[in-house]
Design a protein around this motif. Sequence first.
Motif, PDB file in Angstrom:
ATOM      1  N   GLU A 142      -7.512 -10.058  -8.376  1.00  0.00           N
ATOM      2  CA  GLU A 142      -8.375  -9.904  -7.204  1.00  0.00           C
ATOM      3  C   GLU A 142      -8.718  -8.433  -6.943  1.00  0.00           C
ATOM      4  O   GLU A 142      -9.663  -8.138  -6.215  1.00  0.00           O
ATOM      5  CB  GLU A 142      -7.680 -10.476  -5.964  1.00  0.00           C
ATOM      6  N   ILE A 143      -7.945  -7.531  -7.526  1.00  0.00           N
ATOM      7  CA  ILE A 143      -8.130  -6.088  -7.283  1.00  0.00           C
ATOM      8  C   ILE A 143      -8.991  -5.490  -8.386  1.00  0.00           C
ATOM      9  O   ILE A 143      -8.686  -5.624  -9.577  1.00  0.00           O
ATOM     10  CB  ILE A 143      -6.763  -5.368  -7.221  1.00  0.00           C
ATOM     11  N   SER A 144     -10.046  -4.806  -7.999  1.00  0.00           N
ATOM     12  CA  SER A 144     -10.945  -4.198  -8.978  1.00  0.00           C
ATOM     13  C   SER A 144     -10.377  -2.885  -9.491  1.00  0.00           C
ATOM     14  O   SER A 144      -9.494  -2.275  -8.873  1.00  0.00           O
ATOM     15  CB  SER A 144     -12.311  -3.939  -8.343  1.00  0.00           C
ATOM     16  N   ALA A 145     -10.927  -2.442 -10.611  1.00  0.00           N
ATOM     17  CA  ALA A 145     -10.518  -1.148 -11.163  1.00  0.00           C
ATOM     18  C   ALA A 145     -10.814  -0.022 -10.188  1.00  0.00           C
ATOM     19  O   ALA A 145     -10.040   0.938 -10.063  1.00  0.00           O
ATOM     20  CB  ALA A 145     -11.225  -0.907 -12.495  1.00  0.00           C
ATOM     21  N   ALA A 146     -11.930  -0.133  -9.457  1.00  0.00           N
ATOM     22  CA  ALA A 146     -12.298   0.898  -8.484  1.00  0.00           C
ATOM     23  C   ALA A 146     -11.309   0.948  -7.331  1.00  0.00           C
ATOM     24  O   ALA A 146     -10.952   2.029  -6.840  1.00  0.00           O
ATOM     25  CB  ALA A 146     -13.708   0.645  -7.957  1.00  0.00           C
ATOM     26  N   GLN A 147     -10.850  -0.220  -6.871  1.00  0.00           N
ATOM     27  CA  GLN A 147      -9.862  -0.259  -5.789  1.00  0.00           C
ATOM     28  C   GLN A 147      -8.541   0.371  -6.236  1.00  0.00           C
ATOM     29  O   GLN A 147      -7.912   1.119  -5.484  1.00  0.00           O
ATOM     30  CB  GLN A 147      -9.627  -1.709  -5.348  1.00  0.00           C
TER      31      GLN A 147
ATOM     32  N   GLN B  96      -5.632   7.736  -6.490  1.00  0.00           N
ATOM     33  CA  GLN B  96      -6.067   9.087  -6.153  1.00  0.00           C
ATOM     34  C   GLN B  96      -5.508   9.572  -4.827  1.00  0.00           C
ATOM     35  O   GLN B  96      -5.470  10.783  -4.579  1.00  0.00           O
ATOM     36  CB  GLN B  96      -7.598   9.143  -6.142  1.00  0.00           C
ATOM     37  N   ALA B  97      -5.059   8.652  -3.983  1.00  0.00           N
ATOM     38  CA  ALA B  97      -4.507   9.035  -2.683  1.00  0.00           C
ATOM     39  C   ALA B  97      -3.060   9.507  -2.756  1.00  0.00           C
ATOM     40  O   ALA B  97      -2.535  10.089  -1.803  1.00  0.00           O
ATOM     41  CB  ALA B  97      -4.612   7.856  -1.710  1.00  0.00           C
TER      42      ALA B  97
ATOM     43  N   LYS C  42       0.848  -1.193   0.000  1.00  0.00           N
ATOM     44  CA  LYS C  42       0.000   0.000   0.000  1.00  0.00           C
ATOM     45  C   LYS C  42       0.885   1.245   0.000  1.00  0.00           C
ATOM     46  O   LYS C  42       2.124   1.141   0.011  1.00  0.00           O
ATOM     47  CB  LYS C  42      -0.919   0.005   1.217  1.00  0.00           C
ATOM     48  N   ARG C  43       0.238   2.385  -0.028  1.00  0.00           N
ATOM     49  CA  ARG C  43       0.952   3.658  -0.050  1.00  0.00           C
ATOM     50  C   ARG C  43       1.958   3.735   1.099  1.00  0.00           C
ATOM     51  O   ARG C  43       1.632   3.456   2.241  1.00  0.00           O
ATOM     52  CB  ARG C  43      -0.046   4.802   0.067  1.00  0.00           C
TER      53      ARG C  43
END
Length: 545
Positions: free
Chosen positions: A174-179, A185-186, A61-62
């Motif tokens: 497993e990761i969606s486009a929205a995720q 964006q963060a 993650k970030r």
Amino acid sequence: MTQDELSKPWQAHTLGEALQWCTDTRADALALITEQLTRNWQQISDRAHSYAKALMAHGIKRGDLVGVMGPNDERWIDVFFGAALIGAITVPVNTRFKSAELAYCLERADVKLFVTVDRFLNIDFIAMLRAAEPAVDTGLPGQVLPRLQTCVVWGEDRPSTALSEQAFLDRGQEISAAQLQAAMQAVTPDDVLLIQFTSGTTAFPKGVMLTHDNMLRNAAAVSQRIGLTSSDRYFNCRPFFHVAGSTLSLLAVLETQSCLVTQPTFEAGGALAMLARERCTFISGNDTLFQLLMNHPSFDRSQLCLRGGWAAAGPETMRRIVQDMGIEGICWSYGQSEASPNVVKSDHRAPVADRIDGLAKPLPGVEVKVVAAGSTQALPAQSSGEIHVRGWNVMRGYYGQPELTAQTVDAQGWLHTGDLGVMTAEGHLRFIGRLKDMLRVGGENVAPAEIEEALLKHPSVANAQVIGVPDARLSEVPAAYVTLKPGADMSSQDLIAWMQSRIANFKVPRHMAIVDNFEHLGMTASGKVQKTKLREDAVQRFAQP
């Protein structure tokens, strides 16, 4: 992207936003040429998104740290760009590191996921990885590197716990486009993009934290100075794990939407063939790399299409780049990793004599001053002293080393470079050398670069490196290592005699070795001779009885 577009006021952005601009405006344009494949900007972006999803699926993650060790190819870019999209921090690992250095880098930087090639340049990186963390064969995390959770290996030789590239990428489904979009964006321009471990030519490597804004703004500013545009093909001589390769080649191409041409690692003969075959228009590198190109038996100026670029080199090498290689637009450059890396660069429109002479002004928004030892007050023009730098290009700091950061960047934001230079009355900086490399010969200060420049004026000399060795009478004296041009035949005694009529006696090398190359003595993968190793060899080679 045109020079007019590059000259617009800077708007801070992330690597992901820069990549999106490339696909929005030049999706089908050629972006990358390697010895194995080509990719356009849409393909670069698609692979970056696939890697970003895979990293997320493996818990990245970030702000998490992702290590990568491998050649200059599309896979290295996949990791770097993919990590950047979600705000993860890339930790490039030098492919010439030994297992202890690899362990130090992964431990010092708290690397959570590590991607490596299994073998490269006849080096078994899996054996190195096993030596660094034996748990890669039994189960991660281990005792030596407790933060390392996942290893991905490019190649067939994988420890039992490591993933293949395909298995790693498959998890990304497993990761969606929205995720993914939410993670992207963060990310902000002030987020750390990369931790650059310094090359270690003079000291143990330190982890330099560079942000998206540090690196992208540096890449754009440098591109404007050298005249790089979207129509150019930029040949990369530097390893991606070096900040000159990542910022000043890869990200310069991203910021200009031009095309990068690269080998897995620099080799002069192959580079010349690729430069001609792909009709490259830009190139960059240090003095050693350019000397290797110009002195190679296959060098043929008529086969080159080069019109510009930059070199971190002395006047003699700069002159040869213009005259022998025909690169009229070559620019002189100075910088260091802690400055993202460029500090000053000459403008391709400046008089060629100034560019050859190593005169350049700071990048826009960057301040430079020259100070006396132990002082912070700027010296008058034409006075030599330590170079201090302040501005948007200065690093965030050394990762996990706040005390060392405070020693290097003062409370007013000035980066103390440890380099020696002179500011002219017109505001140009002239680089002299590293303070640590300066010689003290019988009470006289001597810059090794000055002696090297004098040696390079001899028609038979291809490369020259000067260091100091102990002397019973003078405390320290210059010692030179020299390589000769193909077909040249000369003794060290003759070359020393030639030098005696050209520079002051105390600057003339007291010792000299003519060698075939510097590889066996110690070179970094970025083409720098490791003077610490050269000094160790000289002390033994030239020891007084």
